[in-house]
Design a protein around this motif. Structure first.
Motif, PDB file in Angstrom:
ATOM      1  N   CYS A  71       0.822  -1.207   0.000  1.00 27.24           N
ATOM      2  CA  CYS A  71       0.000   0.000   0.000  1.00 27.24           C
ATOM      3  C   CYS A  71       0.859   1.263   0.000  1.00 27.24           C
ATOM      4  O   CYS A  71       0.474   2.288  -0.580  1.00 27.24           O
ATOM      5  CB  CYS A  71      -0.941   0.005   1.199  1.00 27.24           C
ATOM      6  N   SER A  72       2.024   1.203   0.627  1.00 27.57           N
ATOM      7  CA  SER A  72       2.941   2.347   0.625  1.00 27.57           C
ATOM      8  C   SER A  72       3.483   2.599  -0.774  1.00 27.57           C
ATOM      9  O   SER A  72       3.571   3.750  -1.225  1.00 27.57           O
ATOM     10  CB  SER A  72       4.089   2.112   1.608  1.00 27.57           C
ATOM     11  N   VAL A  73       3.846   1.528  -1.459  1.00 28.08           N
ATOM     12  CA  VAL A  73       4.309   1.670  -2.849  1.00 28.08           C
ATOM     13  C   VAL A  73       3.203   2.256  -3.714  1.00 28.08           C
ATOM     14  O   VAL A  73       3.430   3.174  -4.527  1.00 28.08           O
ATOM     15  CB  VAL A  73       4.775   0.309  -3.397  1.00 28.08           C
ATOM     16  N   LEU A  74       1.993   1.742  -3.553  1.00 26.57           N
ATOM     17  CA  LEU A  74       0.867   2.235  -4.358  1.00 26.57           C
ATOM     18  C   LEU A  74       0.545   3.690  -4.020  1.00 26.57           C
ATOM     19  O   LEU A  74       0.180   4.463  -4.913  1.00 26.57           O
ATOM     20  CB  LEU A  74      -0.366   1.359  -4.112  1.00 26.57           C
ATOM     21  N   PHE A  75       0.700   4.084  -2.753  1.00 28.37           N
ATOM     22  CA  PHE A  75       0.443   5.483  -2.405  1.00 28.37           C
ATOM     23  C   PHE A  75       1.463   6.406  -3.075  1.00 28.37           C
ATOM     24  O   PHE A  75       1.102   7.452  -3.624  1.00 28.37           O
ATOM     25  CB  PHE A  75       0.484   5.695  -0.893  1.00 28.37           C
ATOM     26  N   LEU A  76       2.742   6.036  -3.014  1.00 27.97           N
ATOM     27  CA  LEU A  76       3.767   6.867  -3.646  1.00 27.97           C
ATOM     28  C   LEU A  76       3.571   6.960  -5.153  1.00 27.97           C
ATOM     29  O   LEU A  76       3.932   7.962  -5.779  1.00 27.97           O
ATOM     30  CB  LEU A  76       5.160   6.313  -3.323  1.00 27.97           C
ATOM     31  N   GLU A  82      -6.612   6.621  -0.164  1.00 32.97           N
ATOM     32  CA  GLU A  82      -7.128   5.292   0.154  1.00 32.97           C
ATOM     33  C   GLU A  82      -5.998   4.330   0.526  1.00 32.97           C
ATOM     34  O   GLU A  82      -6.098   3.581   1.504  1.00 32.97           O
ATOM     35  CB  GLU A  82      -7.907   4.738  -1.040  1.00 32.97           C
ATOM     36  N   TRP A  83      -4.899   4.370  -0.238  1.00 32.91           N
ATOM     37  CA  TRP A  83      -3.783   3.466   0.036  1.00 32.91           C
ATOM     38  C   TRP A  83      -3.092   3.841   1.335  1.00 32.91           C
ATOM     39  O   TRP A  83      -2.605   2.960   2.054  1.00 32.91           O
ATOM     40  CB  TRP A  83      -2.797   3.489  -1.130  1.00 32.91           C
ATOM     41  N   ASP A  84      -3.039   5.118   1.642  1.00 23.78           N
ATOM     42  CA  ASP A  84      -2.446   5.553   2.908  1.00 23.78           C
ATOM     43  C   ASP A  84      -3.263   5.045   4.093  1.00 23.78           C
ATOM     44  O   ASP A  84      -2.706   4.646   5.121  1.00 23.78           O
ATOM     45  CB  ASP A  84      -2.372   7.087   2.932  1.00 23.78           C
ATOM     46  N   ILE A  85      -4.574   5.044   3.953  1.00 25.28           N
ATOM     47  CA  ILE A  85      -5.455   4.535   5.017  1.00 25.28           C
ATOM     48  C   ILE A  85      -5.198   3.049   5.252  1.00 25.28           C
ATOM     49  O   ILE A  85      -5.061   2.598   6.395  1.00 25.28           O
ATOM     50  CB  ILE A  85      -6.932   4.774   4.655  1.00 25.28           C
ATOM     51  N   TYR A  86      -5.114   2.282   4.175  1.00 27.45           N
ATOM     52  CA  TYR A  86      -4.888   0.840   4.317  1.00 27.45           C
ATOM     53  C   TYR A  86      -3.516   0.558   4.930  1.00 27.45           C
ATOM     54  O   TYR A  86      -3.378  -0.347   5.763  1.00 27.45           O
ATOM     55  CB  TYR A  86      -5.005   0.140   2.961  1.00 27.45           C
ATOM     56  N   ALA A  87      -2.502   1.326   4.540  1.00 28.57           N
ATOM     57  CA  ALA A  87      -1.166   1.126   5.104  1.00 28.57           C
ATOM     58  C   ALA A  87      -1.155   1.416   6.597  1.00 28.57           C
ATOM     59  O   ALA A  87      -0.594   0.645   7.391  1.00 28.57           O
ATOM     60  CB  ALA A  87      -0.158   2.032   4.377  1.00 28.57           C
ATOM     61  N   ASN A  88      -1.792   2.503   6.989  1.00 25.62           N
ATOM     62  CA  ASN A  88      -1.846   2.879   8.406  1.00 25.62           C
ATOM     63  C   ASN A  88      -2.573   1.816   9.225  1.00 25.62           C
ATOM     64  O   ASN A  88      -2.096   1.381  10.286  1.00 25.62           O
ATOM     65  CB  ASN A  88      -2.553   4.235   8.543  1.00 25.62           C
ATOM     66  N   ALA A  89      -3.720   1.385   8.742  1.00 27.52           N
ATOM     67  CA  ALA A  89      -4.513   0.388   9.466  1.00 27.52           C
ATOM     68  C   ALA A  89      -3.756  -0.929   9.600  1.00 27.52           C
ATOM     69  O   ALA A  89      -3.730  -1.550  10.679  1.00 27.52           O
ATOM     70  CB  ALA A  89      -5.838   0.163   8.740  1.00 27.52           C
ATOM     71  N   SER A  90      -3.123  -1.367   8.532  1.00 28.38           N
ATOM     72  CA  SER A  90      -2.407  -2.641   8.574  1.00 28.38           C
ATOM     73  C   SER A  90      -1.189  -2.559   9.484  1.00 28.38           C
ATOM     74  O   SER A  90      -0.840  -3.541  10.149  1.00 28.38           O
ATOM     75  CB  SER A  90      -1.990  -3.050   7.164  1.00 28.38           C
ATOM     76  N   ALA A  91      -0.542  -1.395   9.544  1.00 26.70           N
ATOM     77  CA  ALA A  91       0.606  -1.227  10.431  1.00 26.70           C
ATOM     78  C   ALA A  91       0.179  -1.346  11.891  1.00 26.70           C
ATOM     79  O   ALA A  91       0.874  -1.966  12.706  1.00 26.70           O
ATOM     80  CB  ALA A  91       1.281   0.118  10.184  1.00 26.70           C
ATOM     81  N   GLU A  92      -0.972  -0.762  12.230  1.00 30.29           N
ATOM     82  CA  GLU A  92      -1.457  -0.843  13.611  1.00 30.29           C
ATOM     83  C   GLU A  92      -1.776  -2.286  14.005  1.00 30.29           C
ATOM     84  O   GLU A  92      -1.382  -2.751  15.080  1.00 30.29           O
ATOM     85  CB  GLU A  92      -2.691   0.045  13.780  1.00 30.29           C
ATOM     86  N   ALA A 150       2.138  11.368   4.938  1.00 31.56           N
ATOM     87  CA  ALA A 150       1.876  10.095   4.272  1.00 31.56           C
ATOM     88  C   ALA A 150       3.081   9.630   3.472  1.00 31.56           C
ATOM     89  O   ALA A 150       3.388   8.429   3.447  1.00 31.56           O
ATOM     90  CB  ALA A 150       0.654  10.226   3.363  1.00 31.56           C
ATOM     91  N   ARG A 151       3.797  10.574   2.835  1.00 32.11           N
ATOM     92  CA  ARG A 151       4.979  10.180   2.054  1.00 32.11           C
ATOM     93  C   ARG A 151       6.102   9.681   2.955  1.00 32.11           C
ATOM     94  O   ARG A 151       6.745   8.674   2.663  1.00 32.11           O
ATOM     95  CB  ARG A 151       5.460  11.363   1.197  1.00 32.11           C
ATOM     96  N   TYR A 152       6.353  10.407   4.044  1.00 35.81           N
ATOM     97  CA  TYR A 152       7.383   9.957   4.980  1.00 35.81           C
ATOM     98  C   TYR A 152       7.045   8.579   5.543  1.00 35.81           C
ATOM     99  O   TYR A 152       7.902   7.693   5.649  1.00 35.81           O
ATOM    100  CB  TYR A 152       7.523  10.957   6.128  1.00 35.81           C
ATOM    101  N   ALA A 153       5.778   8.395   5.925  1.00 38.55           N
ATOM    102  CA  ALA A 153       5.343   7.113   6.489  1.00 38.55           C
ATOM    103  C   ALA A 153       5.488   5.993   5.461  1.00 38.55           C
ATOM    104  O   ALA A 153       5.879   4.874   5.800  1.00 38.55           O
ATOM    105  CB  ALA A 153       3.897   7.215   6.963  1.00 38.55           C
ATOM    106  N   ALA A 154       5.178   6.295   4.206  1.00 42.49           N
ATOM    107  CA  ALA A 154       5.291   5.285   3.153  1.00 42.49           C
ATOM    108  C   ALA A 154       6.728   4.816   2.996  1.00 42.49           C
ATOM    109  O   ALA A 154       6.996   3.620   2.831  1.00 42.49           O
ATOM    110  CB  ALA A 154       4.759   5.844   1.834  1.00 42.49           C
TER     111      ALA A 154
END
Length: 240
Positions: A71-76, A82-92, A150-154
């Protein structure tokens, strides 16, 4: 004048209860398989049953961080929230399961090794993974919302995933205290354990995976509601 309302997913009312009941049934089946069906290991005794929690927790943690990576790759690439939301949720959710790995491992190690912790290659690299994704969530919590955060987190999510192959192959690359793989070996799948143990492990693995998807769905839903609330607040602010 009509009152603005939060959008409701058409399928939430149908899918969520089904997944909740399916997950609950799978967890009950896993408990039965672990404590009633699987035999007691001859050498380690009852403490060996921690394996049925430890290995599935590790699998789900790795899977969750893989989702963060994708999801991080897809966000970048797409710059889609949407991809940032999925990445954040999955990380938690992944960090929660990784915490279970670091808790269940020492509980097993104390009676077997005589100590809670050793600076073993697999244990240390797993702790590093936990620290990376804890830092990922801290970065998100302490930074201002927006595309820059979101970019830094990705980037952190992508780099952090590179630790997972090191964890997986650590028992093969270096001499470690950690047991060698029993489920997937050079002789085949499940050849290192008795069949009832393999069955119990697979049921537990399925139950933990369902639990991941349940928690993931709830966390994504909450994040989207938060975004919608923020949007409504902005619209109300600028409408006056």
């Amino acid at each position: 004048m009509s009152e603005e309302r939060l959008p409701e997913s058409e399928n939430d009312g149908d899918e969520t209860p089904v997944l909740i009941w399916l997950t609950a049934a799978a967890l009950l089946a896993a408990m039965g398989a672990i404590f009633l069906y699987a035999p007691t290991e001859a050498t380690e005794g009852m403490v060996q049953r921690i394996m049925y929690f430890h290995i599935p927790s590790a699998w789900v943690a790795f899977f969750a961080f893989f989702i963060v990576f994708v999801c991080s790759v897809l966000f970048l690439w797409k710059r889609d929230r949407e991809w940032d939301i999925y990445a954040n949720a999955s990380a938690e959710v992944g960090l929660m399961f990784c915490t279970l790995v670091l808790i269940t491992g020492p509980i097993w190690a104390k009676p077997v090794w005589g100590t809670w912790w050793v600076w073993d290659a697999r244990l240390t690299s797993t702790l590093v993974l936990w620290l990376i994704y804890a830092a990922y969530l801290m970065l998100r919590a302490r930074s201002e919302p927006g595309s820059m955060r979101a970019r830094y987190a990705a980037v952190v999510g992508i780099v952090g995933f590179l630790d997972i192959p090191i964890i997986h192959f650590s028992v093969l690359w270096w001499r470690t205290f950690h047991p060698q793989p029993k489920m997937i070996t050079s002789e085949g799948i499940g050849t290192g354990m008795e069949t009832p143990m393999v069955v119990a492990l697979m049921i537990s693995l399925g139950a933990f995976t369902l639990l991941y998807f349940l928690l993931m769905g709830q966390r994504v839903r909450l994040e989207k509601l938060k975004d919608e609330i923020d949007r409504l607040k902005r619209n109300r602010l600028y409408s006056h």
